[in-house]
Design an enzyme around this catalytic site. Structure first.
Site, PDB file in Angstrom:
ATOM      1  N   GLY A   1       2.160  -1.751   4.637  1.00 11.71           N
ATOM      2  CA  GLY A   1       2.757  -2.731   3.739  1.00 11.71           C
ATOM      3  C   GLY A   1       1.900  -3.980   3.600  1.00 11.71           C
ATOM      4  N   ASP A   2       1.304  -4.413   4.713  1.00 10.79           N
ATOM      5  CA  ASP A   2       0.406  -5.571   4.671  1.00 10.79           C
ATOM      6  C   ASP A   2      -0.797  -5.273   3.786  1.00 10.79           C
ATOM      7  OD1 ASP A   2       2.162  -6.331   6.735  1.00 10.79           O
ATOM      8  OD2 ASP A   2       0.805  -5.532   8.256  1.00 10.79           O
TER       9      ASP A   2
END
Length: 306
Positions: free
Chosen positions: A250-251
């Site tokens: 997600g980062d």
């Protein structure tokens, strides 16, 4: 300039133990030490995409020195405030079953936070992007997140936020430029089933009503959906590959999206790069390399559905 903030970084100690027996002496067949933290992950992907950036937050003790060295080795500029105590070490035990033990982290004092706040107050402009990613640290609460968000508002910097549902919803009041919940988090926030694209759009709009400008929703194997400030909706597929470790995916998606958007202002191309970056990390042992991101990007199809 791009800045990332990690309030509570960690060294992830990944230990391989065959047939781990609780209560007995076990010997590792190998271990690896990884500089962890959502903001640090964002910094690493930005750097691999050729984007100069500065990683900030709070570090202490020998484990803090380790993270500082890793950040420098990656080619990212560090500006961490030193705190008393020792940066946490998280244990990731790989055996017949996977077990994780995450440390609490050192106390961040009001003076420590003010040091970081002044750093941004003196530097931020309307050309900057600030990623605040991850959960809080001992000594900090929602006011620290709001303070950074308000400062970005005041300076005209783009505030990109990725944190837990309570902090996320609290910070909508400062109108973050981009937030990235996944579909499970949307369901938790609104206590409602989120099963379809229509559901995602419905609840993403509710987050916009509360202050978010753009909402990027990751959907695991079903790809991603972007709802823009103007009501445009874009979707993407995911490339084929074996998920090795979803930590940091997600980062990586956030970093890939903003790295492209700041240059192009093209939502479709930004979503494409974001999805490729997130997938590449999911298919890698650690944070993805540029070569895999570029390879997977060719498999990403982005459609504007509204």
């Amino acid at each position: 300039m791009y800045y990332t903030i990690t309030f509570n970084p960690a060294v992830d100690m990944v230990i391989q133990v065959e047939n781990c027996q609780l209560g007995d002496l076990n010997r590792s067949s190998g271990e690896e030490y990884v500089a962890g933290g959502k903001g640090i992950n964002v910094s690493f992907i930005l750097n691999r995409l050729g984007i100069e950036n500065t990683a900030t937050g709070f570090l202490g003790g020998f484990s803090g020195v380790f993270i500082q060295q890793k950040v420098l080795k990656e080619g990212v500029t560090p500006h961490f405030v030193e705190v008393d105590g020792t940066t946490r070490i998280n244990i990731k035990l790989k055996s017949d079953e996977e077990t994780e033990i995450n440390g609490a982290g050192p106390l961040v004092s009001k003076e420590n936070f003010q040091d970081l706040y002044r750093y941004f107050e003196e530097r931020l402009t309307d050309e900057d992007v600030v990623f605040l990613a991850g959960n809080s640290a001992p000594g900090l609460d929602e006011e620290a997140y709001l303070a950074i968000g308000r400062l970005c508002q005041e300076k005209g910097a783009r505030f990109v936020l990725d944190t837990n549902k309570d902090l996320l919803t609290t910070c909508l009041a400062v109108r973050p430029f981009l937030i990235k919940p996944n579909h499970h988090e949307l369901a938790e926030i609104f206590q409602a089933p989120v099963d379809t694209e229509d559901d995602i759009v419905t609840y993403a709009k509710k987050l916009q009503d509360k202050g978010a400008r753009h909402v990027l929703v990751s959907r695991g194997g079903d790809g991603a959906l972007l709802l823009t400030e103007d009501g445009e909706v874009y979707t993407s597929n995911v490339p084929k590959g074996k998920v090795i470790n979803s930590a940091g995916a997600g980062d990586s998606m956030l970093a890939g999206f903003m790295a492209t958007y700041q240059k192009s202002k093209d939502f479709a191309e930004s979503l494409r790069m974001g999805t490729a970056s997130g997938s590449a990390t999911a298919f890698s042992v650690g944070i993805a390399e540029r070569s895999l991101i570029d390879q997977l990007k060719e498999e990403i199809i982005v459609q504007r559905v509204k």
